[in-house]
Design a protein around this motif. Structure first.
Motif, PDB file in Angstrom:
ATOM      1  N   HIS A  94     -18.476 -23.820   6.452  1.00  0.00           N
ATOM      2  CA  HIS A  94     -17.511 -24.897   6.220  1.00  0.00           C
ATOM      3  C   HIS A  94     -16.681 -24.522   4.995  1.00  0.00           C
ATOM      4  CE1 HIS A  94     -15.687 -28.819   5.747  1.00  0.00           C
ATOM      5  NE2 HIS A  94     -16.057 -28.788   4.478  1.00  0.00           N
ATOM      6  N   TYR A  95     -15.374 -24.746   5.082  1.00  0.00           N
ATOM      7  CA  TYR A  95     -14.503 -24.454   3.953  1.00  0.00           C
ATOM      8  C   TYR A  95     -13.770 -25.720   3.538  1.00  0.00           C
ATOM      9  CZ  TYR A  95     -10.908 -22.293   1.054  1.00  0.00           C
ATOM     10  OH  TYR A  95     -10.101 -21.941   0.008  1.00  0.00           O
ATOM     11  N   ASN A  96     -13.848 -26.050   2.255  1.00  0.00           N
ATOM     12  CA  ASN A  96     -13.139 -27.185   1.699  1.00  0.00           C
ATOM     13  C   ASN A  96     -11.944 -26.632   0.926  1.00  0.00           C
ATOM     14  OD1 ASN A  96     -12.209 -29.222  -0.106  1.00  0.00           O
ATOM     15  ND2 ASN A  96     -14.177 -30.273   0.045  1.00  0.00           N
ATOM     16  N   ARG A  97     -10.758 -26.748   1.504  1.00  0.00           N
ATOM     17  CA  ARG A  97      -9.560 -26.190   0.854  1.00  0.00           C
ATOM     18  C   ARG A  97      -9.238 -26.900  -0.452  1.00  0.00           C
ATOM     19  NH1 ARG A  97      -5.333 -23.573   5.044  1.00  0.00           N
ATOM     20  NH2 ARG A  97      -4.660 -22.607   3.117  1.00  0.00           N
ATOM     21  N   GLY A  98      -9.621 -28.154  -0.579  1.00  0.00           N
ATOM     22  CA  GLY A  98      -9.339 -28.903  -1.799  1.00  0.00           C
ATOM     23  C   GLY A  98     -10.104 -28.374  -3.009  1.00  0.00           C
ATOM     24  N   THR A  99     -11.359 -27.983  -2.784  1.00  0.00           N
ATOM     25  CA  THR A  99     -12.186 -27.485  -3.886  1.00  0.00           C
ATOM     26  C   THR A  99     -12.252 -25.961  -3.930  1.00  0.00           C
ATOM     27  OG1 THR A  99     -14.219 -27.512  -2.564  1.00  0.00           O
ATOM     28  CG2 THR A  99     -13.669 -29.527  -3.809  1.00  0.00           C
ATOM     29  N   GLY A 100     -11.855 -25.306  -2.840  1.00  0.00           N
ATOM     30  CA  GLY A 100     -11.969 -23.857  -2.770  1.00  0.00           C
ATOM     31  C   GLY A 100     -13.411 -23.390  -2.627  1.00  0.00           C
ATOM     32  N   ILE A 101     -14.247 -24.233  -2.021  1.00  0.00           N
ATOM     33  CA  ILE A 101     -15.655 -23.889  -1.830  1.00  0.00           C
ATOM     34  C   ILE A 101     -15.908 -23.620  -0.344  1.00  0.00           C
ATOM     35  CG2 ILE A 101     -18.065 -24.650  -2.023  1.00  0.00           C
ATOM     36  CD1 ILE A 101     -16.733 -24.196  -4.752  1.00  0.00           C
ATOM     37  N   THR A 103     -18.958 -22.809   2.267  1.00  0.00           N
ATOM     38  CA  THR A 103     -20.405 -22.810   2.464  1.00  0.00           C
ATOM     39  C   THR A 103     -20.685 -21.950   3.678  1.00  0.00           C
ATOM     40  OG1 THR A 103     -20.519 -25.038   1.567  1.00  0.00           O
ATOM     41  CG2 THR A 103     -22.451 -24.256   2.775  1.00  0.00           C
ATOM     42  N   LEU A 104     -21.506 -20.930   3.497  1.00  0.00           N
ATOM     43  CA  LEU A 104     -21.806 -19.968   4.558  1.00  0.00           C
ATOM     44  C   LEU A 104     -23.316 -19.785   4.629  1.00  0.00           C
ATOM     45  CD1 LEU A 104     -20.742 -17.841   6.599  1.00  0.00           C
ATOM     46  CD2 LEU A 104     -20.646 -16.220   4.686  1.00  0.00           C
ATOM     47  N   PHE A 105     -23.900 -20.206   5.740  1.00  0.00           N
ATOM     48  CA  PHE A 105     -25.351 -20.132   5.920  1.00  0.00           C
ATOM     49  C   PHE A 105     -26.080 -20.720   4.705  1.00  0.00           C
ATOM     50  CE2 PHE A 105     -23.724 -16.999   8.856  1.00  0.00           C
ATOM     51  CZ  PHE A 105     -24.464 -17.258  10.007  1.00  0.00           C
ATOM     52  N   GLY A 106     -25.582 -21.845   4.209  1.00  0.00           N
ATOM     53  CA  GLY A 106     -26.211 -22.550   3.103  1.00  0.00           C
ATOM     54  C   GLY A 106     -25.889 -22.002   1.722  1.00  0.00           C
ATOM     55  N   ARG A 107     -25.126 -20.923   1.657  1.00  0.00           N
ATOM     56  CA  ARG A 107     -24.759 -20.350   0.356  1.00  0.00           C
ATOM     57  C   ARG A 107     -23.407 -20.880  -0.082  1.00  0.00           C
ATOM     58  NH1 ARG A 107     -28.817 -18.109   3.333  1.00  0.00           N
ATOM     59  NH2 ARG A 107     -29.804 -16.355   2.281  1.00  0.00           N
ATOM     60  N   LYS A 108     -23.278 -21.136  -1.380  1.00  0.00           N
ATOM     61  CA  LYS A 108     -22.027 -21.636  -1.954  1.00  0.00           C
ATOM     62  C   LYS A 108     -21.185 -20.449  -2.403  1.00  0.00           C
ATOM     63  CE  LYS A 108     -20.444 -24.554  -5.759  1.00  0.00           C
ATOM     64  NZ  LYS A 108     -20.881 -25.413  -6.863  1.00  0.00           N
ATOM     65  N   ILE A 109     -19.977 -20.368  -1.883  1.00  0.00           N
ATOM     66  CA  ILE A 109     -19.057 -19.287  -2.245  1.00  0.00           C
ATOM     67  C   ILE A 109     -17.814 -19.911  -2.863  1.00  0.00           C
ATOM     68  CG2 ILE A 109     -17.725 -17.321  -1.431  1.00  0.00           C
ATOM     69  CD1 ILE A 109     -19.724 -17.132   0.928  1.00  0.00           C
ATOM     70  N   ILE A 110     -17.515 -19.516  -4.083  1.00  0.00           N
ATOM     71  CA  ILE A 110     -16.352 -20.021  -4.807  1.00  0.00           C
ATOM     72  C   ILE A 110     -15.173 -19.119  -4.470  1.00  0.00           C
ATOM     73  CG2 ILE A 110     -15.420 -20.450  -7.114  1.00  0.00           C
ATOM     74  CD1 ILE A 110     -18.596 -20.667  -7.828  1.00  0.00           C
ATOM     75  N   CYS A 111     -14.101 -19.708  -3.938  1.00  0.00           N
ATOM     76  CA  CYS A 111     -12.922 -18.947  -3.503  1.00  0.00           C
ATOM     77  C   CYS A 111     -11.780 -19.201  -4.479  1.00  0.00           C
ATOM     78  CB  CYS A 111     -12.528 -19.366  -2.092  1.00  0.00           C
ATOM     79  SG  CYS A 111     -13.861 -19.133  -0.892  1.00  0.00           S
ATOM     80  N   ARG A 112     -11.213 -18.115  -4.978  1.00  0.00           N
ATOM     81  CA  ARG A 112     -10.173 -18.228  -5.996  1.00  0.00           C
ATOM     82  C   ARG A 112      -9.025 -17.277  -5.721  1.00  0.00           C
ATOM     83  NH1 ARG A 112     -12.188 -22.431  -6.697  1.00  0.00           N
ATOM     84  NH2 ARG A 112     -13.504 -23.051  -8.428  1.00  0.00           N
ATOM     85  N   GLY A 113      -7.849 -17.669  -6.181  1.00  0.00           N
ATOM     86  CA  GLY A 113      -6.686 -16.804  -6.175  1.00  0.00           C
ATOM     87  C   GLY A 113      -6.527 -16.158  -7.539  1.00  0.00           C
ATOM     88  N   ALA A 114      -5.971 -14.957  -7.552  1.00  0.00           N
ATOM     89  CA  ALA A 114      -5.785 -14.240  -8.822  1.00  0.00           C
ATOM     90  C   ALA A 114      -4.407 -13.595  -8.866  1.00  0.00           C
ATOM     91  CB  ALA A 114      -6.881 -13.189  -8.987  1.00  0.00           C
ATOM     92  N   PRO A 115      -3.349 -14.409  -8.939  1.00  0.00           N
ATOM     93  CA  PRO A 115      -2.006 -13.846  -8.946  1.00  0.00           C
ATOM     94  C   PRO A 115      -1.590 -13.240 -10.287  1.00  0.00           C
ATOM     95  CG  PRO A 115      -1.885 -16.228  -9.120  1.00  0.00           C
ATOM     96  CD  PRO A 115      -3.340 -15.871  -8.920  1.00  0.00           C
ATOM     97  N   ASP A 116      -2.289 -13.645 -11.367  1.00  0.00           N
ATOM     98  CA  ASP A 116      -1.931 -13.133 -12.697  1.00  0.00           C
ATOM     99  C   ASP A 116      -3.175 -13.132 -13.583  1.00  0.00           C
ATOM    100  OD1 ASP A 116      -2.290 -15.797 -13.692  1.00  0.00           O
ATOM    101  OD2 ASP A 116      -0.230 -16.256 -13.125  1.00  0.00           O
ATOM    102  N   VAL A 117      -3.031 -12.619 -14.812  1.00  0.00           N
ATOM    103  CA  VAL A 117      -4.184 -12.468 -15.706  1.00  0.00           C
ATOM    104  C   VAL A 117      -4.821 -13.797 -16.096  1.00  0.00           C
ATOM    105  CG1 VAL A 117      -3.529 -10.228 -16.610  1.00  0.00           C
ATOM    106  CG2 VAL A 117      -2.726 -12.278 -17.757  1.00  0.00           C
ATOM    107  N   LYS A 118      -4.084 -14.881 -16.017  1.00  0.00           N
ATOM    108  CA  LYS A 118      -4.648 -16.190 -16.354  1.00  0.00           C
ATOM    109  C   LYS A 118      -5.771 -16.587 -15.399  1.00  0.00           C
ATOM    110  CE  LYS A 118      -0.160 -17.683 -17.459  1.00  0.00           C
ATOM    111  NZ  LYS A 118       0.886 -18.599 -17.113  1.00  0.00           N
ATOM    112  N   ALA A 119      -5.818 -15.963 -14.241  1.00  0.00           N
ATOM    113  CA  ALA A 119      -6.829 -16.303 -13.239  1.00  0.00           C
ATOM    114  C   ALA A 119      -8.244 -15.973 -13.706  1.00  0.00           C
ATOM    115  CB  ALA A 119      -6.533 -15.580 -11.932  1.00  0.00           C
ATOM    116  N   ASP A 120      -8.390 -15.067 -14.662  1.00  0.00           N
ATOM    117  CA  ASP A 120      -9.745 -14.737 -15.109  1.00  0.00           C
ATOM    118  C   ASP A 120     -10.448 -15.948 -15.711  1.00  0.00           C
ATOM    119  OD1 ASP A 120      -8.613 -14.787 -17.677  1.00  0.00           O
ATOM    120  OD2 ASP A 120      -9.710 -13.008 -18.330  1.00  0.00           O
ATOM    121  N   SER A 121      -9.684 -16.914 -16.223  1.00  0.00           N
ATOM    122  CA  SER A 121     -10.289 -18.123 -16.787  1.00  0.00           C
ATOM    123  C   SER A 121     -10.936 -18.982 -15.699  1.00  0.00           C
ATOM    124  CB  SER A 121      -9.254 -18.945 -17.551  1.00  0.00           C
ATOM    125  OG  SER A 121      -8.273 -19.445 -16.673  1.00  0.00           O
ATOM    126  N   ARG A 122     -10.538 -18.798 -14.450  1.00  0.00           N
ATOM    127  CA  ARG A 122     -11.095 -19.583 -13.343  1.00  0.00           C
ATOM    128  C   ARG A 122     -12.449 -19.053 -12.874  1.00  0.00           C
ATOM    129  NH1 ARG A 122      -7.566 -20.874  -8.660  1.00  0.00           N
ATOM    130  NH2 ARG A 122      -8.897 -22.696  -8.611  1.00  0.00           N
TER     131      ARG A 122
END
Length: 191
Positions: A94-101, A103-122
């Motif tokens: 299941h993918y929640n586009r609002g939170t970027g989470i 869930t795959l076989f019960g595992r939580k996967i955090i999905c993030r974009g990295a268009p610039d160096v500021k993304a490392d803070s995410r």
């Protein structure tokens, strides 16, 4: 959905599609600390990488582990990878586009974009058991270094895809041609 096969010790997801010999080689090779799939557009690297990632999540991580998926933007990550992953794992994801989470076989996967160096803070502060990076040469080097640092929980494997860029790209020397990691068996590169 692809067929799921129960083995005595684990479950693996078997692709429904025909893979080339090179794709099969990648599919059956266990992920290393850094696994790099590079090739031309339409070479099939993303399709096989999705199955490799799914099986890594199933076989080598625990339900309490956090994982990370990164693309240039969350939208490109969804279009390039997550949309097909959801089709292959229907009923187990299941993918929640609002939170970027994801869930795959019960595992939580955090999905993030990295268009610039500021993304490392995410992704700072995260301790992850693995990461999938789509089009690694399109994200900033600082963000990739942060991903490498964040994947400190065993097994900590990182799977990346990329199209060949110039050999002067930031990714080539320190990662693609890292003889020390290759000799130690910590880097697998399939071109």
């Amino acid at each position: 959905m692809a067929e799921s096969v129960q083995l005595p010790h684990s479950t693996i997801l078997v692709p429904e599609r025909d893979f080339s010999m090179k794709q099969m080689l990648a599919f059956v090779t266990p992920l290393r600390r850094l696994t790099i799939l590079d090739g031309a557009v339409r070479s099939g690297k993303t399709a096989v990488s999705i199955y490799m990632w799914i099986n890594y999540v199933i076989e080598r991580t625990r339900p309490e582990d956090k994982l990370l998926m990164v693309g240039v933007t969350e939208d490109t990550l969804y279009i390039n990878v997550i949309d097909d992953l959801l089709k292959y794992t229907e009923g187990y994801s299941h993918y929640n586009r609002g939170t970027g989470i994801l869930t795959l076989f019960g595992r939580k996967i955090i999905c993030r974009g990295a268009p610039d160096v500021k993304a490392d803070s995410r992704i700072r502060g995260l301790t992850a058991a693995g990461a999938y990076v789509d089009e690694v040469t399109k994200i900033p080097e600082e963000v990739f270094k942060q991903i490498m640092a964040r994947c400190s929980r065993d097994p900590g494997s990182i799977l990346v895809t990329t199209n060949p860029d110039t050999p002067y790209h930031w990714f080539y020397e320190p990662y693609l041609h890292n003889e020390k990691m290759i000799k130690a068996g910590r880097l697998y590169h399939l071109h």
